[in-house]
Enzyme design. Structure first.
Site, PDB file in Angstrom:
ATOM      1  N   LYS A 203       0.910  -1.333   0.313  1.00 57.43           N
ATOM      2  CA  LYS A 203      -0.160   0.001   0.058  1.00 57.43           C
ATOM      3  C   LYS A 203       0.882   1.312   0.021  1.00 57.43           C
ATOM      4  O   LYS A 203       1.540   1.646   1.077  1.00 57.43           O
ATOM      5  CB  LYS A 203      -0.781  -0.053   1.385  1.00 57.43           C
ATOM      6  CG  LYS A 203      -2.003   1.030   0.787  1.00 57.43           C
ATOM      7  CD  LYS A 203      -2.657   1.763   2.093  1.00 57.43           C
ATOM      8  CE  LYS A 203      -1.836   3.014   2.430  1.00 57.43           C
ATOM      9  NZ  LYS A 203      -1.661   4.026   1.785  1.00 57.43           N
ATOM     10  N   SER A 257       5.314   7.602   9.970  1.00 51.94           N
ATOM     11  CA  SER A 257       5.377   8.466  11.282  1.00 51.94           C
ATOM     12  C   SER A 257       5.270   7.509  12.528  1.00 51.94           C
ATOM     13  O   SER A 257       4.657   6.357  12.581  1.00 51.94           O
ATOM     14  CB  SER A 257       4.172   9.548  11.165  1.00 51.94           C
ATOM     15  OG  SER A 257       3.088   8.791  11.335  1.00 51.94           O
ATOM     16  N   GLU A 278      10.157   1.367  10.249  1.00 47.51           N
ATOM     17  CA  GLU A 278      11.219   2.431   9.859  1.00 47.51           C
ATOM     18  C   GLU A 278      10.751   3.686  10.123  1.00 47.51           C
ATOM     19  O   GLU A 278       9.993   4.064   9.284  1.00 47.51           O
ATOM     20  CB  GLU A 278      11.966   2.228   8.553  1.00 47.51           C
ATOM     21  CG  GLU A 278      13.275   2.481   8.312  1.00 47.51           C
ATOM     22  CD  GLU A 278      13.260   3.912   7.867  1.00 47.51           C
ATOM     23  OE1 GLU A 278      13.349   4.792   8.773  1.00 47.51           O
ATOM     24  OE2 GLU A 278      13.362   3.999   6.515  1.00 47.51           O
ATOM     25  N   CYS A 312      13.745  10.795   6.478  1.00 48.97           N
ATOM     26  CA  CYS A 312      13.747  10.288   7.793  1.00 48.97           C
ATOM     27  C   CYS A 312      15.386  10.549   8.337  1.00 48.97           C
ATOM     28  O   CYS A 312      15.359  10.624   9.665  1.00 48.97           O
ATOM     29  CB  CYS A 312      13.293   8.844   7.944  1.00 48.97           C
ATOM     30  SG  CYS A 312      14.060   7.918   6.896  1.00 48.97           S
ATOM     31  N   GLU A 413      10.563  16.149  14.663  1.00 48.00           N
ATOM     32  CA  GLU A 413      10.988  15.978  13.291  1.00 48.00           C
ATOM     33  C   GLU A 413      10.036  17.028  12.499  1.00 48.00           C
ATOM     34  O   GLU A 413       8.911  16.871  12.636  1.00 48.00           O
ATOM     35  CB  GLU A 413      10.567  14.632  12.900  1.00 48.00           C
ATOM     36  CG  GLU A 413      10.826  14.149  11.497  1.00 48.00           C
ATOM     37  CD  GLU A 413      10.480  12.527  11.041  1.00 48.00           C
ATOM     38  OE1 GLU A 413       9.561  12.076  11.585  1.00 48.00           O
ATOM     39  OE2 GLU A 413      11.506  12.114  10.267  1.00 48.00           O
TER      40      GLU A 413
HETATM   41  P1  ADP Z   1       3.582  10.843   6.823  1.00 46.33           P
HETATM   42  O1  ADP Z   1       3.246  11.446   8.207  1.00 46.33           O
HETATM   43  O2  ADP Z   1       5.006  10.732   6.434  1.00 46.33           O
HETATM   44  O3  ADP Z   1       2.387  10.875   5.851  1.00 46.33           O
HETATM   45  P2  ADP Z   1       2.236   8.313   7.756  1.00 46.33           P
HETATM   46  O4  ADP Z   1       2.914   7.465   8.881  1.00 46.33           O
HETATM   47  O5  ADP Z   1       0.941   9.192   7.802  1.00 46.33           O
HETATM   48  O6  ADP Z   1       3.390   9.450   7.208  1.00 46.33           O
HETATM   49  O7  ADP Z   1       2.182   7.481   6.261  1.00 46.33           O
HETATM   50  C1  ADP Z   1       3.076   6.518   6.191  1.00 46.33           C
HETATM   51  C2  ADP Z   1       2.047   5.570   5.263  1.00 46.33           C
HETATM   52  O8  ADP Z   1       1.121   4.796   6.217  1.00 46.33           O
HETATM   53  C3  ADP Z   1       1.235   5.750   4.260  1.00 46.33           C
HETATM   54  O9  ADP Z   1       1.175   4.657   3.449  1.00 46.33           O
HETATM   55  C4  ADP Z   1      -0.077   5.899   4.896  1.00 46.33           C
HETATM   56  O10 ADP Z   1      -1.076   5.804   3.885  1.00 46.33           O
HETATM   57  C5  ADP Z   1      -0.223   4.921   5.882  1.00 46.33           C
HETATM   58  N1  ADP Z   1      -1.055   4.964   7.003  1.00 46.33           N
HETATM   59  C6  ADP Z   1      -1.497   6.230   7.467  1.00 46.33           C
HETATM   60  N2  ADP Z   1      -2.323   5.766   8.393  1.00 46.33           N
HETATM   61  C7  ADP Z   1      -2.349   4.632   8.830  1.00 46.33           C
HETATM   62  C8  ADP Z   1      -2.828   3.534   9.470  1.00 46.33           C
HETATM   63  N3  ADP Z   1      -3.836   3.952  10.633  1.00 46.33           N
HETATM   64  N4  ADP Z   1      -2.932   2.307   9.413  1.00 46.33           N
HETATM   65  C9  ADP Z   1      -1.958   1.771   8.437  1.00 46.33           C
HETATM   66  N5  ADP Z   1      -1.137   2.813   7.608  1.00 46.33           N
HETATM   67  C10 ADP Z   1      -1.517   3.823   7.674  1.00 46.33           C
END
Ligand code: ADP
Length: 514
Positions: A203, A257, A278, A312, A413
């Site tokens: 995904k 994140s 990561e 990162c 960050e």
């Molecule tokens: P950023 O803050 O850098 O956008 P995220 O952690 O929000 O990083 O997103 C990284 C990945 O995690 C993306 O593919 C996002 O769609 C996915 N993601 C965000 N929320 C969730 C969740 N609750 N469960 C699983 N994957 C998620």
């Protein structure tokens, strides 16, 4: 359903023309990639993909929901259970497929360059000449491992028992990737997962789905069987969460994140799913007075500003030794102000592109404002960009001084082109301050004194230490974070531990002459 709104040319400050293949891809209807083909979602919901260089919609992606994720997981599960990628193929078949996929990535460098530049605003030449060869190299490196996953034998009993182990794939792996280096972040996870024989549902981040879908097409061309590599596009909280919660998924590999990582770890508690993470960082970068200062200046600049700070590993806490501090900051300001910023596809190559979203730009500007109200000095940058960049999500390269260790701009960050620069006195002091962080992804030290370098490299708690360099990674070298920067190591031999299970087999035998 089809939406092509690539404003290529007329209103933008000269951008390159899109290749025909990229135009074809942008003309494709919004679908996932399941069981070897572009597949419609059940309800047909879509989500706009925004070009951060222009702020305009660029494509519509399929917005997978829980049911769609289930379809993709079932496809991977069936492929895993039938052994289409393991029992029915030899390790050397897998090796050849992965090698070919690496070659195809290299062949399509221009296409990947343009897709990621459109989606994430990263300068096209940096994708084409950096991310693409690095991704191809990942597949080449892990192709070799497909034929080298040896088991072991154990002296568990001297008589009547032969004990050995084999390394099996974990099974079905869900890979959730971020938007900052879309192709490369997918390659980091896919290559070892596939080499170990897993079947995968990837995904990609909702902001950057294009290159992942294209990679899945190439995987079929490379000979990877249908169902082995599936892609669902959609929102993290829906499609990502559904993948994490799906009982037929054996393992999640996540880059993103810390907050989302926490929700993934919580959700994984239900079936004790394997999880590797990561995550972010606030990497300290330490310049000693005896360093090669030209090298340190350039390295420190790119450590933070590279990819507009959306890495990162960004070395956004810069510690400069007293004595050279004033001079170093001045030189840094000159260099930071000279960086060119523009569209990912700008025809005159720029150093930096925009931030990924309007929201992220607003957050970054908020960090800068809060530093100012806490008494810090913004010595260069600090604003959203105007002029021809006004429509995209651009923030000026920003250098901040007069900060204390407790400010958000030093602790959090930021994921933007913002560095906090601080003076330090000696080794002990700077090591203590560098370690005073909940993160531990990377650190840098610039010095020509062997003892200083060993002292700092040994005592800093971070998964990677760069000495007189910054930002290098290689498929052969483990990478990952201590503390809240992650769990597990990607790359190198270590990544194979993330994607294999060890099975021990006890085999009794009797002496036939008795
Ligand atoms: P950023 O803050 O850098 O956008 P995220 O952690 O929000 O990083 O997103 C990284 C990945 O995690 C993306 O593919 C996002 O769609 C996915 N993601 C965000 N929320 C969730 C969740 N609750 N469960 C699983 N994957 C998620």
């Amino acid at each position: 359903m089809m939406s092509i709104d690539v404003r290529n040319g007329d209103h933008l400050p000269a951008t390159i023309s899109l290749d025909l293949e990229v135009q074809r891809i942008l003309g494709l209807p919004p679908k996932m990639f399941v069981n070897g083909a572009r597949t419609e979602t059940r309800r047909g919901a879509t989500l706009d993909v925004i070009n951060p260089s222009t702020g305009e919609a660029l494509w519509r992606a399929a917005e997978a929901d829980r049911d769609d994720v289930d379809v993709a997981v079932r496809s991977a599960r069936a492929a895993a259970d039938l052994g289409v990628w393991t029992v029915r193929m030899s390790p050397s078949d897998r090796q050849r497929c992965l090698w070919r996929l690496g070659d195809l990535i290299a062949r399509e460098a221009r296409v990947f360059g343009q897709l990621d530049a459109l989606d994430c605003g990263r300068p096209v030449s940096r994708v084409e000449l950096g991310d693409v060869p690095a991704s191809a190299e990942h597949f080449a490196y892990y192709a070799g491992w497909a034929t080298k996953l040896n088991g072991r034998t154990f002296p568990a009993d001297t008589r009547g028992m032969h004990v050995y182990s084999v390394r099996e794939p974990v099974g079905v792996v869900g890979l959730i990737t971020p938007w900052n280096y879309p192709l490369l972040m997918a390659a980091w996870k896919l290559a070892p997962a596939l080499a170990a024989g897993n079947c995968v549902v990837l995904k990609p981040a909702e902001q950057t789905p294009l290159s992942a879908l294209y990679l899945a097409e190439l995987a079929i061309e490379a000979g990877i069987p249908e169902g082995v590599f599936n892609v669902v596009t959609g929102i993290g909280a829906v499609a990502g969460a559904a993948l994490v919660e799906h009982p037929a998924v054996d393992k999640i590999g996540f880059t993103g994140s810390v907050d989302v990582a926490r929700s993934i770890v919580r959700a994984s508690a239900v079936d004790l799913k394997r999880v590797s993470l990561e995550l972010g960082g606030k990497s300290p970068n330490i310049v000693f007075a005896d360093a090669d200062l030209d090298l340190a200046l350039e390295g420190s600049l790119w450590a933070t500003m590279g990819n507009s700070g959306q890495s990162c590993t960004a070395g956004s806490r810069l510690y400069v030794q007293e004595g050279i501090y004033e001079e170093f900051v001045q030189a840094l300001v000159v260099r930071a102000s000279s960086l060119t910023v523009g569209a990912g596809l700008a025809s005159e190559a720029c150093d930096l592109g925009p931030l990924i979203t309007d929201r992220q730009m607003t957050r970054v500007l908020g960090w800068i404002d809060s530093a100012k109200s806490d008494g810090a000095t913004v010595v260069c940058g600090g604003q959203r960009m105007a002029g021809e960049n006004a429509q995209g999500f651009y923030v000026e390269p920003t250098v901040i001084t007069d900060v204390t260790d407790d400010l958000d701009v030093v602790k959090e960050e930021i994921f933007g082109p913002v560095m906090a620069v601080m003076p330090f006195r000696d080794c002990d002091e700077v090591i203590e301050r560098a370690n005073n962080s909940r993160f531990g992804l990377a650190a840098g030290v610039w010095s020509n004194d062997l003892s200083t370098v060993h002292e700092v490299a040994g005592r800093i708690r971070a998964g990677t230490i760069w000495v007189n360099t910054w930002g290098l990674t290689s498929p052969a070298v483990p990478f990952g974070g201590m503390k809240q920067s992650g769990k597990g190591r990607e790359m190198g031999e270590d990544a194979l531990d993330l994607y294999t299970e060890t099975k021990s087999i006890w085999m009794g035998w009797q002496n036939p002459s008795k």
